[in-house]
Scaffold this active site. Structure first.
Site, PDB file in Angstrom:
ATOM      1  N   GLU A  47       0.874  -1.178   0.000  1.00 28.55           N
ATOM      2  CA  GLU A  47       0.000   0.000   0.000  1.00 28.55           C
ATOM      3  C   GLU A  47       0.909   1.224   0.000  1.00 28.55           C
ATOM      4  O   GLU A  47       1.634   1.470   0.983  1.00 28.55           O
ATOM      5  CB  GLU A  47      -0.896  -0.063   1.245  1.00 28.55           C
ATOM      6  CG  GLU A  47      -2.162   0.748   1.120  1.00 28.55           C
ATOM      7  CD  GLU A  47      -2.980   0.453  -0.124  1.00 28.55           C
ATOM      8  OE1 GLU A  47      -3.216  -0.733  -0.436  1.00 28.55           O
ATOM      9  OE2 GLU A  47      -3.388   1.413  -0.803  1.00 28.55           O
ATOM     10  N   CYS A  78       4.327  -1.992  -8.588  1.00 28.99           N
ATOM     11  CA  CYS A  78       2.982  -1.611  -8.139  1.00 28.99           C
ATOM     12  C   CYS A  78       3.024  -0.435  -7.152  1.00 28.99           C
ATOM     13  O   CYS A  78       3.264   0.689  -7.576  1.00 28.99           O
ATOM     14  CB  CYS A  78       2.303  -2.844  -7.568  1.00 28.99           C
ATOM     15  SG  CYS A  78       0.525  -2.783  -7.674  1.00 28.99           S
ATOM     16  N   ARG A 105      -3.791   5.508  -9.412  1.00 32.63           N
ATOM     17  CA  ARG A 105      -3.874   4.356  -8.500  1.00 32.63           C
ATOM     18  C   ARG A 105      -5.156   3.554  -8.755  1.00 32.63           C
ATOM     19  O   ARG A 105      -6.149   4.110  -9.185  1.00 32.63           O
ATOM     20  CB  ARG A 105      -3.866   4.825  -7.043  1.00 32.63           C
ATOM     21  CG  ARG A 105      -2.569   5.490  -6.643  1.00 32.63           C
ATOM     22  CD  ARG A 105      -2.651   6.009  -5.218  1.00 32.63           C
ATOM     23  NE  ARG A 105      -2.806   4.927  -4.257  1.00 32.63           N
ATOM     24  CZ  ARG A 105      -3.251   5.097  -3.016  1.00 32.63           C
ATOM     25  NH1 ARG A 105      -3.586   6.292  -2.599  1.00 32.63           N
ATOM     26  NH2 ARG A 105      -3.363   4.068  -2.207  1.00 32.63           N
ATOM     27  N   ILE A 134      -2.666  -6.653  -9.153  1.00 34.24           N
ATOM     28  CA  ILE A 134      -3.460  -6.650  -7.921  1.00 34.24           C
ATOM     29  C   ILE A 134      -3.724  -5.198  -7.540  1.00 34.24           C
ATOM     30  O   ILE A 134      -2.828  -4.501  -7.053  1.00 34.24           O
ATOM     31  CB  ILE A 134      -2.714  -7.370  -6.773  1.00 34.24           C
ATOM     32  CG1 ILE A 134      -2.374  -8.801  -7.189  1.00 34.24           C
ATOM     33  CG2 ILE A 134      -3.567  -7.376  -5.504  1.00 34.24           C
ATOM     34  CD1 ILE A 134      -1.418  -9.505  -6.258  1.00 34.24           C
ATOM     35  N   ARG A 135      -4.907  -4.737  -7.806  1.00 32.49           N
ATOM     36  CA  ARG A 135      -5.275  -3.344  -7.569  1.00 32.49           C
ATOM     37  C   ARG A 135      -4.151  -2.408  -8.061  1.00 32.49           C
ATOM     38  O   ARG A 135      -3.686  -1.521  -7.361  1.00 32.49           O
ATOM     39  CB  ARG A 135      -5.591  -3.101  -6.079  1.00 32.49           C
ATOM     40  CG  ARG A 135      -6.844  -3.864  -5.634  1.00 32.49           C
ATOM     41  CD  ARG A 135      -7.258  -3.546  -4.217  1.00 32.49           C
ATOM     42  NE  ARG A 135      -6.160  -3.657  -3.274  1.00 32.49           N
ATOM     43  CZ  ARG A 135      -5.582  -2.639  -2.654  1.00 32.49           C
ATOM     44  NH1 ARG A 135      -6.002  -1.424  -2.853  1.00 32.49           N
ATOM     45  NH2 ARG A 135      -4.595  -2.864  -1.827  1.00 32.49           N
ATOM     46  N   HIS A 170       3.213  -7.793 -10.803  1.00 33.37           N
ATOM     47  CA  HIS A 170       3.991  -8.432  -9.727  1.00 33.37           C
ATOM     48  C   HIS A 170       4.720  -9.699 -10.190  1.00 33.37           C
ATOM     49  O   HIS A 170       4.235 -10.812  -9.925  1.00 33.37           O
ATOM     50  CB  HIS A 170       3.046  -8.831  -8.589  1.00 33.37           C
ATOM     51  CG  HIS A 170       2.428  -7.696  -7.872  1.00 33.37           C
ATOM     52  ND1 HIS A 170       2.967  -7.151  -6.734  1.00 33.37           N
ATOM     53  CD2 HIS A 170       1.302  -7.006  -8.126  1.00 33.37           C
ATOM     54  CE1 HIS A 170       2.197  -6.168  -6.309  1.00 33.37           C
ATOM     55  NE2 HIS A 170       1.179  -6.055  -7.132  1.00 33.37           N
ATOM     56  N   GLU A 172       7.137 -11.089  -8.864  1.00 34.19           N
ATOM     57  CA  GLU A 172       7.538 -11.871  -7.687  1.00 34.19           C
ATOM     58  C   GLU A 172       6.445 -12.850  -7.260  1.00 34.19           C
ATOM     59  O   GLU A 172       6.696 -13.759  -6.475  1.00 34.19           O
ATOM     60  CB  GLU A 172       7.915 -10.920  -6.521  1.00 34.19           C
ATOM     61  CG  GLU A 172       6.764 -10.261  -5.781  1.00 34.19           C
ATOM     62  CD  GLU A 172       6.102  -9.098  -6.526  1.00 34.19           C
ATOM     63  OE1 GLU A 172       6.443  -8.842  -7.699  1.00 34.19           O
ATOM     64  OE2 GLU A 172       5.214  -8.466  -5.924  1.00 34.19           O
TER      65      GLU A 172
HETATM   66  N1  GLN Z   1      -3.389  -0.166  -4.689  1.00 32.89           N
HETATM   67  C1  GLN Z   1      -2.112  -0.055  -4.060  1.00 32.89           C
HETATM   68  C2  GLN Z   1      -1.717   1.405  -3.868  1.00 32.89           C
HETATM   69  O1  GLN Z   1      -2.387   2.263  -4.326  1.00 32.89           O
HETATM   70  C3  GLN Z   1      -1.046  -0.783  -4.853  1.00 32.89           C
HETATM   71  C4  GLN Z   1      -1.373  -2.246  -4.918  1.00 32.89           C
HETATM   72  C5  GLN Z   1      -0.186  -3.151  -4.965  1.00 32.89           C
HETATM   73  O2  GLN Z   1       0.948  -2.760  -4.713  1.00 32.89           O
HETATM   74  N2  GLN Z   1      -0.454  -4.412  -5.209  1.00 32.89           N
HETATM   75  O3  GLN Z   1      -0.746   1.673  -3.266  1.00 32.89           O
END
Ligand code: GLN
Length: 188
Positions: A47, A78, A105, A134-135, A170, A172
């Site tokens: 995050e 990310c 984001r 992932i998001r 990602h 990883e």
């Molecule tokens: N949504 C997250 C952010 O805004 C990033 C998501 C992630 O690193 N998988 O920081």
């Protein structure tokens, strides 16, 4: 090669395991002094607001920024990409603010916030790479010296500017080591 992974929050051990599988040293970076002697640093997913806040709290934001500005190779995955971006859509301030990109984001909305895609990134490998989102953010603007490495559905999801490399996905979290290999080459 000794590669540090910023270890305040997010998917740290997965990166370290990939670095070790490639025969290099992967270490956790939890404080400023841990950066001594590393050849490159990975800012992992997680995050970005939480990682940014912790970086400020432990007074590591400026030393990390200085190291990257003086040439330390960095890979932001990310949330790490968001940390490096000079500007973030809809937000008044960024974090490290050193890469000439603008990011959005959670760009894929809430319904498909996680998905997988196989894509060839010619700069990295002739084999398709499994990309896991992932998001994830996307890059909405780039300066002229930012090299766009990959687009998915017309959106920029990987780019490079000098010693800075970013991916919205990602590697990883897959078994594929090609993107880690690419970054380690950047550290050489
Ligand atoms: N949504 C997250 C952010 O805004 C990033 C998501 C992630 O690193 N998988 O920081």
């Amino acid at each position: 090669m000794k590669i540090g992974v910023l270890s305040l929050q997010g998917d740290v051990i997965e990166h370290i395991n990939h670095i070790r599988k490639l025969g290099h040293i992967g270490i956790e970076i939890k404080k400023v002094e841990d950066m001594n002697g590393i050849n490159g640093i990975i800012l992992p997913g997680g995050e970005s607001t939480a990682i940014g806040k912790l970086l400020r709290e432990i007074k590591m934001l400026i030393p990390l920024r200085d190291k990257i500005l003086s040439g330390l190779p960095v890979w932001g995955t990310c949330a790490g990409m968001i940390l490096l971006a000079k500007s973030i859509e809809g937000e008044t301030d960024g974090h490290l603010k050193i890469m000439d990109i603008k990011v959005k984001r959670n760009a894929y909305g809430s319904q498909i916030n996680s998905f997988k895609r196989n894509v060839i990134i010619s700069e990295i490998s002739s084999e398709p790479q499994p990309l896991v989102f992932i998001r994830g953010p996307v890059i909405t603007e780039t300066a002229s010296d930012v090299k766009i490495l990959c687009k998915v559905d017309d959106k920029i999801v990987a780019a490079k500017q000098n010693n800075m490399f970013v991916t919205a996905f990602h590697p990883e979290l897959t078994d594929n080591l090609a993107v880690h290999k690419y970054f380690i080459n950047m550290c050489n």
